[in-house]
Scaffold this active site. Structure first.
Site, mmCIF file in Angstrom:
data_model
loop_
_atom_site.group_PDB
_atom_site.id
_atom_site.type_symbol
_atom_site.label_atom_id
_atom_site.label_comp_id
_atom_site.label_asym_id
_atom_site.label_seq_id
_atom_site.Cartn_x
_atom_site.Cartn_y
_atom_site.Cartn_z
ATOM 1 N N LYS A 260 0.854 -1.197 0.000
ATOM 2 C CA LYS A 260 0.000 0.000 0.000
ATOM 3 C C LYS A 260 0.883 1.238 0.000
ATOM 4 O O LYS A 260 1.853 1.327 0.768
ATOM 5 C CB LYS A 260 -0.889 0.006 1.247
ATOM 6 C CG LYS A 260 -2.128 0.886 1.117
ATOM 7 C CD LYS A 260 -3.157 0.253 0.198
ATOM 8 C CE LYS A 260 -4.538 0.902 0.371
ATOM 9 N NZ LYS A 260 -5.540 0.287 -0.541
ATOM 10 N N THR B 55 -4.463 -5.078 1.055
ATOM 11 C CA THR B 55 -3.721 -3.816 1.178
ATOM 12 C C THR B 55 -4.492 -2.805 2.010
ATOM 13 O O THR B 55 -3.890 -1.937 2.644
ATOM 14 C CB THR B 55 -3.394 -3.219 -0.208
ATOM 15 O OG1 THR B 55 -4.595 -2.871 -0.892
ATOM 16 C CG2 THR B 55 -2.575 -4.197 -1.030
#
Length: 283
Positions: free
Chosen positions: A15, A65
């Site tokens: 991320k 994520t």
């Protein structure tokens, strides 16, 4: 694209652009630091457990994520320090402890700086433009590599910068310049002689910031290349924990509209294209 100090990875994911602001609203910042700790964080993880997602679409064992984003943001509350390097280590070690399927990870962080208004403990404004950066790679054996840096210096010198004696041929239109107003942008990043040296509570980075400003102010140069060489060599000479430094400068010197001798002039923002000048020095 993701690059890992430990070598090539057939897959990784994570991320990016995870924004966190930790506010010590009682004015008692950890370690005497700023009450506003802001950072833009990227986390990338790797491990064979995640290969099935790529190969077959099987997400067993996959950490979403979105969960990574939540982990980073919520665990920032539990981080008590005030520097990016230690924050990356804190979050990375806790992430590895939480998810055994992760073999290793890389966390990078860019400071989002705020400065107190007139030493206030309650009022702040965005600072910069330069921002501290840190990047840490961690696996089950410990820290693989850690880098620190400062990105986004914008420096203006009214005189004392020359540029002449370069190749002149049918493509040359730039005149020799003996004394120009110099507008330079600079990013720099460094590696350490050992990982533990990176955790200095921001002392190394603060020293580098001061060196950059002092040299730009005090050194009369024949080129931007000479300026960044002076900065890099001073860093290696005076900060023994730095093993390698990479500097990249942009020549953003303003376009001249009109000048009256060397004492007075009117200028405008430089138009692209612009010069890019890089240097890497090792101890």
């Amino acid at each position: 694209m993701g690059q890992f100090a430990s070598g090539w990875k057939r897959s990784y994911y994570g991320k990016s652009d995870v924004i966190v602001y930790r506010l010590n609203r009682d004015g008692k910042a950890a370690g005497g630091g700023n009450s506003v700790f802001g950072a833009n964080i990227t986390i990338l993880v790797y491990g064979d457990a995640f290969w099935s997602t790529y190969a077959t679409g099987d997400n067993t064992g996959l950490i979403a994520t979105d969960s990574m984003k939540n982990f980073v943001q919520r665990e920032t509350l539990n981080y008590e320090g005030s520097d990016l390097e230690d924050c990356c280590r804190f979050i990375g070690e806790k992430f590895l402890a939480t998810y055994p399927q992760v073999e290793g990870l890389q966390i990078s962080a860019v400071e989002i700086p705020y400065a107190a208004l007139e030493d206030s403990q309650a009022a702040f404004a965005p600072a910069g433009p330069e921002r501290d950066i840190a990047r840490l790679e961690l696996d089950r054996n410990g820290v693989v590599e850690i880098a620190s840096g400062v990105r986004g210096f914008k420096l203006l010198r009214l005189g004392g910068s020359a540029f002449h004696g370069f190749v002149r041929d049918q493509y040359t239109t730039l005149p020799d310049i003996a004394n120009r107003p110099l507008h330079m942008w600079l990013d720099l990043e460094w590696l350490y002689t050992k990982p533990s040296a990176a955790f200095s509570s921001g002392v190394v980075t603060a020293t580098v910031r001061r060196m950059v400003r002092d040299i730009f102010h005090g050194f009369e140069s024949g080129s931007i290349q000479q300026v960044i060489y002076q900065i890099g060599t001073k860093m290696l000479t005076e900060i023994p924990v730095i093993a390698e430094v990479h500097l990249e400068a942009n020549n953003r010197t303003w376009d001249t509209i009109v000048e009256r001798g060397e004492e007075l002039g009117v200028y405008s923002e430089a138009r692209p294209p612009f010069g890019v000048l890089g240097l890497r020095l090792k101890r």
